[in-house]
Write a protein that holds these residues in place. Sequence first.
Motif, PDB file in Angstrom:
ATOM      1  N   PRO A 106       0.801  -1.233   0.000  1.00 11.27           N
ATOM      2  CA  PRO A 106       0.000   0.000   0.000  1.00 11.27           C
ATOM      3  C   PRO A 106       0.829   1.277   0.000  1.00 11.27           C
ATOM      4  CG  PRO A 106      -0.901  -1.581   1.554  1.00 11.27           C
ATOM      5  CD  PRO A 106       0.427  -2.117   1.116  1.00 11.27           C
ATOM      6  N   LEU A 107       2.020   1.239   0.580  1.00  6.96           N
ATOM      7  CA  LEU A 107       2.851   2.441   0.628  1.00  6.96           C
ATOM      8  C   LEU A 107       3.450   2.772  -0.731  1.00  6.96           C
ATOM      9  CD1 LEU A 107       4.522   1.613   4.035  1.00  6.96           C
ATOM     10  CD2 LEU A 107       3.063   3.589   3.577  1.00  6.96           C
ATOM     11  N   ASN A 108       3.319   1.850  -1.685  1.00 11.78           N
ATOM     12  CA  ASN A 108       3.813   2.081  -3.042  1.00 11.78           C
ATOM     13  C   ASN A 108       2.672   2.133  -4.057  1.00 11.78           C
ATOM     14  OD1 ASN A 108       6.989   1.877  -3.241  1.00 11.78           O
ATOM     15  ND2 ASN A 108       6.326   0.528  -1.599  1.00 11.78           N
ATOM     16  N   ASN A 109       1.445   2.218  -3.560  1.00 12.78           N
ATOM     17  CA  ASN A 109       0.293   2.278  -4.429  1.00 12.78           C
ATOM     18  C   ASN A 109       0.303   3.570  -5.252  1.00 12.78           C
ATOM     19  OD1 ASN A 109      -2.761   2.971  -4.944  1.00 12.78           O
ATOM     20  ND2 ASN A 109      -2.698   0.785  -4.520  1.00 12.78           N
ATOM     21  N   LEU A 110      -0.220   3.505  -6.473  1.00 18.74           N
ATOM     22  CA  LEU A 110      -0.180   4.658  -7.372  1.00 18.74           C
ATOM     23  C   LEU A 110      -0.823   5.899  -6.759  1.00 18.74           C
ATOM     24  CD1 LEU A 110       0.522   5.831 -10.154  1.00 18.74           C
ATOM     25  CD2 LEU A 110      -1.666   4.914 -10.989  1.00 18.74           C
ATOM     26  N   ARG A 111      -1.940   5.729  -6.075  1.00 22.63           N
ATOM     27  CA  ARG A 111      -2.602   6.907  -5.518  1.00 22.63           C
ATOM     28  C   ARG A 111      -1.793   7.525  -4.386  1.00 22.63           C
ATOM     29  NH1 ARG A 111      -7.967   4.648  -2.285  1.00 22.63           N
ATOM     30  NH2 ARG A 111      -6.927   3.035  -1.054  1.00 22.63           N
ATOM     31  N   VAL A 112      -1.042   6.711  -3.645  1.00 25.71           N
ATOM     32  CA  VAL A 112      -0.157   7.240  -2.606  1.00 25.71           C
ATOM     33  C   VAL A 112       0.980   8.029  -3.246  1.00 25.71           C
ATOM     34  CG1 VAL A 112       1.469   6.614  -0.776  1.00 25.71           C
ATOM     35  CG2 VAL A 112      -0.733   5.437  -0.950  1.00 25.71           C
ATOM     36  N   LEU A 113       1.575   7.465  -4.287  1.00 22.05           N
ATOM     37  CA  LEU A 113       2.680   8.139  -4.964  1.00 22.05           C
ATOM     38  C   LEU A 113       2.226   9.459  -5.586  1.00 22.05           C
ATOM     39  CD1 LEU A 113       4.339   5.053  -6.686  1.00 22.05           C
ATOM     40  CD2 LEU A 113       4.907   6.090  -4.474  1.00 22.05           C
ATOM     41  N   ARG A 114       1.023   9.458  -6.165  1.00 22.31           N
ATOM     42  CA  ARG A 114       0.499  10.711  -6.732  1.00 22.31           C
ATOM     43  C   ARG A 114       0.307  11.768  -5.647  1.00 22.31           C
ATOM     44  NH1 ARG A 114      -3.877   8.100 -10.990  1.00 22.31           N
ATOM     45  NH2 ARG A 114      -2.541   8.225 -12.844  1.00 22.31           N
ATOM     46  N   PHE A 115      -0.147  11.360  -4.494  1.00 26.22           N
ATOM     47  CA  PHE A 115      -0.342  12.306  -3.397  1.00 26.22           C
ATOM     48  C   PHE A 115       0.996  12.871  -2.935  1.00 26.22           C
ATOM     49  CE2 PHE A 115      -0.855  13.569   1.028  1.00 26.22           C
ATOM     50  CZ  PHE A 115      -2.031  14.298   0.992  1.00 26.22           C
ATOM     51  N   LEU A 116       2.004  11.995  -2.831  1.00 22.99           N
ATOM     52  CA  LEU A 116       3.324  12.452  -2.401  1.00 22.99           C
ATOM     53  C   LEU A 116       3.884  13.515  -3.349  1.00 22.99           C
ATOM     54  CD1 LEU A 116       4.994   9.074  -1.379  1.00 22.99           C
ATOM     55  CD2 LEU A 116       4.256  10.889   0.163  1.00 22.99           C
ATOM     56  N   VAL A 117       3.653  13.328  -4.639  1.00 23.11           N
ATOM     57  CA  VAL A 117       4.192  14.270  -5.625  1.00 23.11           C
ATOM     58  C   VAL A 117       3.336  15.531  -5.712  1.00 23.11           C
ATOM     59  CG1 VAL A 117       4.681  14.603  -8.080  1.00 23.11           C
ATOM     60  CG2 VAL A 117       5.335  12.463  -6.949  1.00 23.11           C
ATOM     61  N   LYS A 118       2.028  15.344  -5.885  1.00 24.04           N
ATOM     62  CA  LYS A 118       1.160  16.484  -6.164  1.00 24.04           C
ATOM     63  C   LYS A 118       0.808  17.298  -4.919  1.00 24.04           C
ATOM     64  CE  LYS A 118      -0.903  14.598 -10.369  1.00 24.04           C
ATOM     65  NZ  LYS A 118      -2.156  14.254 -11.083  1.00 24.04           N
TER      66      LYS A 118
END
Length: 213
Positions: A106-118
């Motif tokens: 879950p910590l590498n899920n696409l929606r998590v990564l998008r949140f980290l960037v955006k």
Amino acid sequence: MKLYSYFRSSAAYRVRIALGLKGLPFDYAPVHLVKKEQQAPGYRKLNPDALVPTLVDDAGHALTPSLAIIEWLEETRPEPLLLPRAPLERAWVRSLALQIACDIHPLNNLRVLRFLVKEMGLAEAQKLAWQRHWVESGFAALEQRLAGDPHTGAFCFGDAPTLADVTLVPQMYNARRLDIDLTRYPTLMRIDAQATRHPAFSAAAPEKQPDAS
């Protein structure tokens, strides 16, 4: 049955493997996560979380997420077993699978990564450091558990695939995409190599899916 899937989704990859191990045919319905097809109203009606996979059974029931789907398959199509019969052994296999599916993935899920960037403003290098940290720390613990347990055989538990292998192989695929040095985890590498030679694992590989690009 119809499986809504994305070729690179670890969670969908798990279900493809499980369906293959059970020898169950299914129709493949691609949902392109990068193009945000999961946000389409029709798909969100099936899966309000806007995630993959979703499995629709022959009666039209939509099932999600991946581990619930696989547990349903195990209960309704029990052969071959993906969980041992003895309660303590079942708990052990589940614990391995949950460590991967709930603590690492879950910590590498696409929606998590998008949140980290955006939303958090992380640069690409920082995002990659985040991803690698959680995979590497999780793999270190998993390697220790499997290397030191007498139940470990050709696979995570004994000499036949179980739910633990179904979750491990997709996470190993992701680790390679992140250029993680897997030589630090020799037990995981050995099990992954054994599993990927199995026809069900091979057929479920991302590059063999109709939406692979």
